[in-house]
Design an enzyme around this catalytic site. Structure first.
Site: not given
Ligand code: GLA
Length: 672
Positions: A143-144, A300, A349, A351
């Site tokens: 992830n990212e 996302e 929470k 977000h």
């Molecule tokens: C990133 C992460 C997510 C979340 C978002 C919040 O994109 O991949 O898990 O934390 O940020 O903006």
């Protein structure tokens, strides 16, 4: 299936009885895809080697039963506490030697063989168990990458760096040459002496820093590739992706894209930045260009506010819809959010989520449902593509090098410059691709090169061939200065571009903070410029504009050089936006580059996607006033397919129109 719609689904935050409600509400919101399991490692493997997949089976079965596809995460983005306790050596270290402790996420050293072995072990379990699951549509690896842990400077990384250097340079003599170590007594006698560029008394060797950025990117990619190899072996044929953030520096999206089946993006527009949609436009165009125009996935975005800026503005009514359609208009085949249901506890929470704390009777949930309905109503968009007439060059190698320390000016900023050059094209309604310097440029009548500081002789030769063949090229200052090892090209600036541009640069003259100079001259657009000036000595180029005051008064500021069948313009300073726009308008006129639609009102973005079945014209009003947009031909409203074709469209503030017409082969209108 149409444009995929949904979000990250993290059901382990909730008791099972909530999951059934999730499925009902997802159906109500027209959700078609979720990304599941991103942070589930600790729950599927609560103790080493003890697997608990039962709950996750039920999650996936429920989603399959509801007809919702799953982009299944490999769950490796946040190692469980037992792993870092048993193996503290997987924890990353900063350049100061400080360990980054667990307690958040992404707390792993990308080079750690222990971390990679455990990640692979987990992915083997997942791939074996779910390869044939009916919900599985694609894999979401990690992830990212590089979001929090961009680089690690620990001893394990140091060893991996030495291995990488041996592969790159072969001998220590070649390394010494590449890093110019004869300066400051840095010559190495053995690879074993080489360290990561840890915090040092002053500027670390720039070539060493540049290589460490390359190595850091590769170390992260190796984590991705190790997981991908398992998926290819145990679940062949299922597309693999990971969510990139090309607005961030550590991961070279162009370098990663070939090893992904479809590229995916996380992007969060800032509602408090009035024109953040232009930055979004740049990043979306880059994503579309990353795999040569193939549609991409917005994996996302936020339904409302985020929680990680200093002040987190909500998205005003209509903004979430507008910015989602913007992604689709610029080539996305999926619109997903972080996350489905807003967390009650934990770090995120506050977000926003598709289903807010306030439940279904909320503006956000209503807007989410409405967007899901709209996207489902136009299934024909999926897979269609766009054509651009301008290419903007971007290159991570140059970005990394440009922003190292000990440059003529520390104020040069890749992202700022890329956006400054992109903005006038976006605002003029011109379709752009954002491509790396090794891409074939011949399809584009016009190419723009913002400060491409690092430029290999090979890439410079491609630019020259492009212009010789009839291309129109704009190059901004401080381009073509160094080679791949951050060594100045010999023979004077800008080494490999001198002949093409018909000039040389005798001396850099970056401006003091806040200083600016007047630029103009007979027949030229006049205005101000800041940040940078330089002493240009024409050698064949004609002067388009001069500096009118300051130390370089009377000397060239902007030049133009006819070269072969094309023309190369050169900007020796940072022109103020209106001046840059006027210059790019002139170049566009010479190159014959027209906007996507003529007579587009200010603030309205227009794009076209087309495929065999038809053509989609997207009109997006980023302004805060209603406008009327004249159409060059009758088009039908894809969101109201029974309505008759129209030749003008009323767009409310933040309004969106999706129109259809015959495709390139004259195929029927594609409204569905
Ligand atoms: C990133 C992460 C997510 C979340 C978002 C919040 O994109 O991949 O898990 O934390 O940020 O903006």
């Amino acid at each position: 299936m149409g444009i995929r719609f949904g979000g990250d689904y993290n059901p382990e935050q909730w008791p099972e009885e909530v999951w059934a409600q999730d499925l009902e509400l997802m159906k109500a919101a027209h959700v078609t895809m979720v990304t599941a399991g991103i942070f589930s490692w600790a729950k599927v493997e609560p103790r080493p080697g003890e697997w608990d997949f039962g709950w996750f089976d039920r999650v996936l079965d429920g989603l399959a039963g509801a007809g919702i596809e799953v982009c299944l995460a490999t769950m490796t983005a946040s190692p469980p506490p037992w792993l870092s306790r048993a193996h503290p050596e997987i924890l990353p270290e900063g350049p100061d030697g400080q360990r980054r402790w667990p307690g958040a996420r992404q707390h792993f050293c990308p080079s750690s063989p222990v971390f990679r072995a455990h990640a692979v072990r987990l992915v083997e379990q997942l791939a074996t168990r779910y390869a044939d699951h009916p919900a599985l549509a694609m894999w979401h690896v990690g992830n990212e990458y590089g979001c929090h842990t961009r680089q690690c400077f620990c001893e394990v990384s140091a060893q991996d760096f030495r291995r990488w250097l041996r592969e790159r340079y072969g001998t220590v003599a070649a390394l010494n040459d590449a890093w110019s170590t004869s300066f400051w007594s840095q010559a190495y006698g053995d690879f074993a002496e080489v360290l990561p560029p840890r915090t040092a008394p002053t500027f670390a060797n720039p070539a060493q820093q540049l290589d460490y950025l390359r190595f850091g990117d590769q170390a992260l990619k190796d984590c991705y590739l190790a997981e991908r190899a398992v998926l290819d072996r145990l679940a062949p044929g299922v597309p693999v992706t990971t969510n990139l953030m090309p607005q961030h520096k550590p991961v070279d999206a162009f370098g990663w894209a070939p090893s992904m089946d479809v590229v995916a993006l996380d992007f969060y527009q800032d509602p408090y930045v009035p024109d953040d949609h232009v930055r979004a436009g740049y990043v979306f165009d880059l994503m579309r260009s990353a795999r040569g125009g193939q549609p991409w996935l917005l994996l996302e975005q936020a339904a409302g506010a985020v929680n990680w800026r200093r002040r987190n503005g909500p998205k005003p009514p209509g903004a979430m819809r507008l910015w989602s359609w913007q992604a689709v208009a610029q080539g996305a085949d999926a619109v997903l959010f972080f996350q489905w249901r807003q967390s009650r506890g934990g770090a995120e929470k506050f977000h926003s989520a598709m289903l807010p704390h306030g439940g279904t009777d909320t503006r956000i949930f209503r807007e989410v449902c409405e967007l899901g309905r709209e996207l489902a109503a136009v299934p024909g968009i999926e897979g269609t593509r766009s054509r651009a007439s301008v290419a903007l060059l971007a290159d991570w190698q140059s970005w990394w090098a440009l922003e190292l320390d000990s440059r003529p000016s520390a104020a040069l900023d890749h992202s700022h410059s890329a956006l400054a050059h992109y903005r006038p094209l976006f605002e003029a309604g011109v379709a752009c691709d954002v491509v790396p310097p090794d891409r074939d440029l011949t399809p584009y009548p016009m190419v723009v090169v913002p400060n491409l500081y690092l430029l290999t002789a090979d890439h410079a030769a491609r630019l020259a061939a492009y212009v010789r063949g009839g291309g129109h090229l704009v190059v901004s200052f401080f381009s073509g200065i160094v080679d791949a090892c951050d060594r100045v090209h010999p023979g004077g600036y800008p080494g490999p571009l001198r002949e093409l541009l018909g000039l040389r640069v005798a001396e850099f003259w970056p401006l003091a903070e806040g200083a600016s100079v007047a630029v103009g001259g007979a027949g030229a657009h006049g205005g101000r410029a800041d940040l940078w000036t330089e002493e240009i000595v024409p050698a064949g180029a004609e002067v388009v504009a001069r500096f009118l005051d300051g130390e370089l008064a009377g000397r060239p500021a902007v030049t133009r050089h006819d070269y072969g069948r094309g023309t190369a313009w050169y900007l020796g300073t940072r022109l103020e936006p209106a001046l840059l726009r006027a210059l790019l308008d002139d170049v566009r006129a010479a190159a014959g580059v027209a906007p996507v639609l003529p007579r587009l009102p200010a603030g309205v973005q227009a794009t076209v996607r087309e495929g065999a079945g038809g053509r989609y014209v997207f009109l997006l009003n980023h302004g805060c006033r209603a406008v009327e947009v004249p159409l060059p031909e009758p088009l039908r409203d894809a969101l109201a397919p029974r309505a008759a074709a129209v030749t003008r469209v009323e767009l409310a503030a933040r309004g969106v129109a999706v129109l259809t017409g015959p495709g390139p082969e004259g195929g029927g209108g594609a409204a569905g």
